[in-house]
Design a protein around this motif. Sequence first.
Motif, PDB file in Angstrom:
ATOM      1  N   TRP A 185     -22.476  21.780  37.476  1.00 36.41           N
ATOM      2  CA  TRP A 185     -22.574  21.709  36.015  1.00 36.41           C
ATOM      3  C   TRP A 185     -21.339  21.062  35.384  1.00 36.41           C
ATOM      4  O   TRP A 185     -21.105  21.157  34.184  1.00 36.41           O
ATOM      5  N   GLY A 186     -20.519  20.393  36.210  1.00 33.57           N
ATOM      6  CA  GLY A 186     -19.486  19.527  35.653  1.00 33.57           C
ATOM      7  C   GLY A 186     -18.163  20.178  35.312  1.00 33.57           C
ATOM      8  O   GLY A 186     -17.432  19.679  34.461  1.00 33.57           O
ATOM      9  N   THR A 187     -17.849  21.284  35.988  1.00 34.97           N
ATOM     10  CA  THR A 187     -16.544  21.915  35.794  1.00 34.97           C
ATOM     11  C   THR A 187     -15.800  21.960  37.128  1.00 34.97           C
ATOM     12  O   THR A 187     -16.371  21.662  38.183  1.00 34.97           O
ATOM     13  N   PHE A 188     -14.534  22.348  37.054  1.00 40.78           N
ATOM     14  CA  PHE A 188     -13.721  22.509  38.263  1.00 40.78           C
ATOM     15  C   PHE A 188     -13.358  23.981  38.443  1.00 40.78           C
ATOM     16  O   PHE A 188     -13.093  24.689  37.465  1.00 40.78           O
ATOM     17  N   LEU A 189     -13.347  24.411  39.710  1.00 38.90           N
ATOM     18  CA  LEU A 189     -12.931  25.771  40.060  1.00 38.90           C
ATOM     19  C   LEU A 189     -11.619  25.698  40.827  1.00 38.90           C
ATOM     20  O   LEU A 189     -11.372  24.744  41.568  1.00 38.90           O
ATOM     21  N   ASN A 245      -2.334  42.294  38.401  1.00 34.18           N
ATOM     22  CA  ASN A 245      -3.798  42.399  38.432  1.00 34.18           C
ATOM     23  C   ASN A 245      -4.459  41.261  37.676  1.00 34.18           C
ATOM     24  O   ASN A 245      -5.670  41.071  37.784  1.00 34.18           O
ATOM     25  N   ARG A 246      -3.679  40.503  36.927  1.00 39.19           N
ATOM     26  CA  ARG A 246      -4.210  39.417  36.102  1.00 39.19           C
ATOM     27  C   ARG A 246      -4.152  38.080  36.832  1.00 39.19           C
ATOM     28  O   ARG A 246      -4.459  37.029  36.279  1.00 39.19           O
ATOM     29  N   PHE A 247      -3.770  38.144  38.129  1.00 39.51           N
ATOM     30  CA  PHE A 247      -3.730  36.958  39.000  1.00 39.51           C
ATOM     31  C   PHE A 247      -4.495  37.280  40.278  1.00 39.51           C
ATOM     32  O   PHE A 247      -4.633  38.447  40.652  1.00 39.51           O
ATOM     33  N   GLY A 248      -4.964  36.232  40.945  1.00 40.90           N
ATOM     34  CA  GLY A 248      -5.783  36.424  42.142  1.00 40.90           C
ATOM     35  C   GLY A 248      -7.260  36.200  41.837  1.00 40.90           C
ATOM     36  O   GLY A 248      -8.138  36.660  42.562  1.00 40.90           O
ATOM     37  N   TRP A 249      -7.523  35.424  40.774  1.00 36.40           N
ATOM     38  CA  TRP A 249      -8.901  35.180  40.335  1.00 36.40           C
ATOM     39  C   TRP A 249      -9.313  33.733  40.593  1.00 36.40           C
ATOM     40  O   TRP A 249      -8.484  32.878  40.888  1.00 36.40           O
ATOM     41  N   ILE A 250     -10.608  33.486  40.427  1.00 35.07           N
ATOM     42  CA  ILE A 250     -11.104  32.105  40.366  1.00 35.07           C
ATOM     43  C   ILE A 250     -11.047  31.644  38.916  1.00 35.07           C
ATOM     44  O   ILE A 250     -11.528  32.337  38.010  1.00 35.07           O
ATOM     45  N   VAL A 251     -10.435  30.478  38.727  1.00 31.81           N
ATOM     46  CA  VAL A 251     -10.276  29.876  37.405  1.00 31.81           C
ATOM     47  C   VAL A 251     -11.317  28.773  37.258  1.00 31.81           C
ATOM     48  O   VAL A 251     -11.602  28.053  38.220  1.00 31.81           O
ATOM     49  N   GLU A 252     -11.905  28.661  36.056  1.00 29.14           N
ATOM     50  CA  GLU A 252     -12.845  27.560  35.778  1.00 29.14           C
ATOM     51  C   GLU A 252     -12.336  26.736  34.591  1.00 29.14           C
ATOM     52  O   GLU A 252     -11.933  27.294  33.568  1.00 29.14           O
ATOM     53  N   ARG A 309     -28.662  25.346  34.548  1.00 29.40           N
ATOM     54  CA  ARG A 309     -29.436  24.495  33.635  1.00 29.40           C
ATOM     55  C   ARG A 309     -29.031  23.052  33.868  1.00 29.40           C
ATOM     56  O   ARG A 309     -27.861  22.713  33.825  1.00 29.40           O
ATOM     57  N   GLU A 310     -30.001  22.188  34.086  1.00 29.85           N
ATOM     58  CA  GLU A 310     -29.688  20.776  34.335  1.00 29.85           C
ATOM     59  C   GLU A 310     -29.419  20.032  33.030  1.00 29.85           C
ATOM     60  O   GLU A 310     -29.816  20.475  31.966  1.00 29.85           O
ATOM     61  N   GLY A 311     -28.738  18.910  33.154  1.00 26.99           N
ATOM     62  CA  GLY A 311     -28.476  18.061  31.995  1.00 26.99           C
ATOM     63  C   GLY A 311     -27.124  18.338  31.387  1.00 26.99           C
ATOM     64  O   GLY A 311     -26.465  19.322  31.707  1.00 26.99           O
ATOM     65  N   ASN A 312     -26.721  17.421  30.500  1.00 25.90           N
ATOM     66  CA  ASN A 312     -25.398  17.505  29.899  1.00 25.90           C
ATOM     67  C   ASN A 312     -25.506  17.783  28.407  1.00 25.90           C
ATOM     68  O   ASN A 312     -24.676  17.365  27.615  1.00 25.90           O
ATOM     69  N   THR A 313     -26.577  18.498  28.006  1.00 23.66           N
ATOM     70  CA  THR A 313     -26.740  18.840  26.589  1.00 23.66           C
ATOM     71  C   THR A 313     -25.816  20.002  26.248  1.00 23.66           C
ATOM     72  O   THR A 313     -25.345  20.730  27.125  1.00 23.66           O
ATOM     73  N   ASN A 320     -24.534  27.266  31.136  1.00 22.48           N
ATOM     74  CA  ASN A 320     -23.836  27.228  32.426  1.00 22.48           C
ATOM     75  C   ASN A 320     -22.429  27.829  32.346  1.00 22.48           C
ATOM     76  O   ASN A 320     -21.852  28.204  33.371  1.00 22.48           O
ATOM     77  N   ALA A 321     -21.900  27.931  31.129  1.00 23.33           N
ATOM     78  CA  ALA A 321     -20.537  28.467  30.962  1.00 23.33           C
ATOM     79  C   ALA A 321     -20.453  29.954  31.275  1.00 23.33           C
ATOM     80  O   ALA A 321     -19.355  30.499  31.380  1.00 23.33           O
ATOM     81  N   THR A 322     -21.599  30.641  31.410  1.00 19.57           N
ATOM     82  CA  THR A 322     -21.541  32.068  31.755  1.00 19.57           C
ATOM     83  C   THR A 322     -22.161  32.355  33.127  1.00 19.57           C
ATOM     84  O   THR A 322     -22.318  33.518  33.502  1.00 19.57           O
ATOM     85  N   LEU A 323     -22.475  31.310  33.900  1.00 20.29           N
ATOM     86  CA  LEU A 323     -23.064  31.528  35.239  1.00 20.29           C
ATOM     87  C   LEU A 323     -22.170  32.386  36.116  1.00 20.29           C
ATOM     88  O   LEU A 323     -22.654  33.197  36.924  1.00 20.29           O
ATOM     89  N   LEU A 324     -20.860  32.208  35.973  1.00 20.13           N
ATOM     90  CA  LEU A 324     -19.934  32.910  36.863  1.00 20.13           C
ATOM     91  C   LEU A 324     -19.423  34.219  36.249  1.00 20.13           C
ATOM     92  O   LEU A 324     -18.436  34.789  36.708  1.00 20.13           O
TER      93      LEU A 324
END
Length: 610
Positions: A185-189, A245-252, A309-313, A320-324
């Motif tokens: 969906w066009g983001t970086f992790l 505790n505020r480190f050790g996460w996946i960042v998007e 969700r497909e597409g760049n709308t 897609n911003a809440t998938l994770l």
Amino acid sequence: EGTGGGLPVGLDYETVPVNNTDAITVPPGYRSNVVIRWGDPIVDGAPEFDFANQTPEAQAQQFGYNNDFCGVLPLDGDRLVMFNNHEYTIEPLMFAGYDEENPTETQVRIGMAAHGLSVHVVERDPATGEMRAVLDPLNRRYTATSEFRLTGPAAGSALLQTSADPTGTRVLGTLNNCAGGVTPWGTFLSGEENFNQYFANAASVVDPAVLARAERYGITEEASERKWERFDPRFDMLAEPNEPNRFGWIVEVDPQDPTATPVKRTALGRFKHEGATIHLAADGRAVAYMGDDERFDYVYKYVSNAAVREGNTRAAREANATLLDDGTLYVARFTGNSPATEITGDGALPADGAFDGTGEWIKLAAGTESFVPGMSAEEVYVFTRQAADVVGATKMDRPEDVEANPVTGRVYIALTNNTDRGTEGAAGPDEANPRTENAHGHVVEFEEDGGDAAAGAFSWRILLVCGDPEDPSTYFAGFDKSQVSPITSPDNLAFDGHGNLWISTDSGRALEVAGTPAGINDGLYGVSLEGETRGRTALFATVPNGAECCGPVVTDEFVLISPQHPGDLDGASTETPQSTWPDGPGSQPRPSVVNIWREGEGGRPGRIGE
Ligand code: FEO
Ligand code: CA
Ligand code: CA
Ligand code: CA
């Protein structure tokens, strides 16, 4: 599918000999150029790099230090947006006359600004093959002091609250970002890995629960290595016991929106995240594969509740911003199927001819529901290692990248090494981690049941047991060992468009072979997965002295690698640099991104590996 040489399409290049040359070495007919170096301007108006006169303000606008992960997404024409992790700093190589016991505040603040992430545009010249970083409004830096949002089921938890952030939702900085991923969906992790090394005074913590939790994450020191606690008390556990505790996460990070606050996704758990890579389930849900890079730690996956969700709308991007943030977190258990599980000096395989078996994904938490006895969901997310301990996950040999092959769907785990395996007081070999004192690591391949990334079970087998092919305890999927490149300490994985595996290594010259008694430099290897050549490793590129090879990206047109920490050999300092790459004699080494391409007809670039 094969070429005239009998090799799979994409791997038909002349193997690079192992070496310890202070240079980028590529196959005959290939060329390379440096795309961006530590200190190069990222933001419009940033000063040029000046080694002798660095400032925190300049560094915060320039490419950071020790870039590890590299991801790219297409923009338009020949432009791409590139994302890099600046994992950590090596002050003795950054500052002349650095005093490890007494860093100055300016050095500390430069170090903080040299950590974090870079987002910037690169342009590839289709006529020459060269790639260059360019200034663009999308360009930006995130550092150890930039604002991040915590999202997902543990956001706001009392375990994440500090005096500066009673909401438990806003963190300053990202630390030790190692590998990562590019989402569909066009983001970086980006994975926050060895965050433990930034926190001081854990040894003086008296609360036994806080202490035990800190110790499980390796936070054990009095003074931290870089002494940041002297200039920012949140790195002192006695002042802020919840700050770690505020480190050790996946960042998007959304590369398209320079004003958006990047997020730390609590639903993916907290551990020493190597990275996270996404593969889609049969029904389109997002599956994130993740390794916890520590000896005897675990492999995890996360499955979203919603489909991508497909597409760049705008609507698709918002969904897609809440998938994770909303899904289920699992940890892996591997079960072997042979009684004899150890690979020994004579190299004998188990009686069934393979180190293999089945596995299951054990549920840890979903939303506010915990599946771990004695732990709340919030505790599972924040202290994921302890949760996985409780459910009996399989202790692996330092899981680094875990990534699905986009062509076959099979998933690969780089297990970089574990010299403690089988030593006194430590876990012994098992069929998925069969080598005692595993100095050179191995690679496991698995298939989700039904080929569905959301499956609850899988079958697995070892693809490679790394090392000098002359060493009988190595294994190259049964391929002729006289025809493979020596390889040690697999770290990052990538796939080309043909489904070949590419492995980059991080060994610190751990492998000595005939002709290179000081140990071989790290590099990028193409690996055949199919047919008669399955298991063949062929060295494609090597990195300068002291560097590890990070961040591989392999396309038909170009290959990117990130030589991290050039010059970092024993006893190295600015006075005794053991590498002068990339700027040449008389210069200090600079971590960088390198572009590699094949020379084609009439000087125009050709296709990689064909
Ligand atoms: Fe930063 Fe697991 O390597
Ligand atoms: Ca077996
Ligand atoms: Ca790594
Ligand atoms: Ca590494």
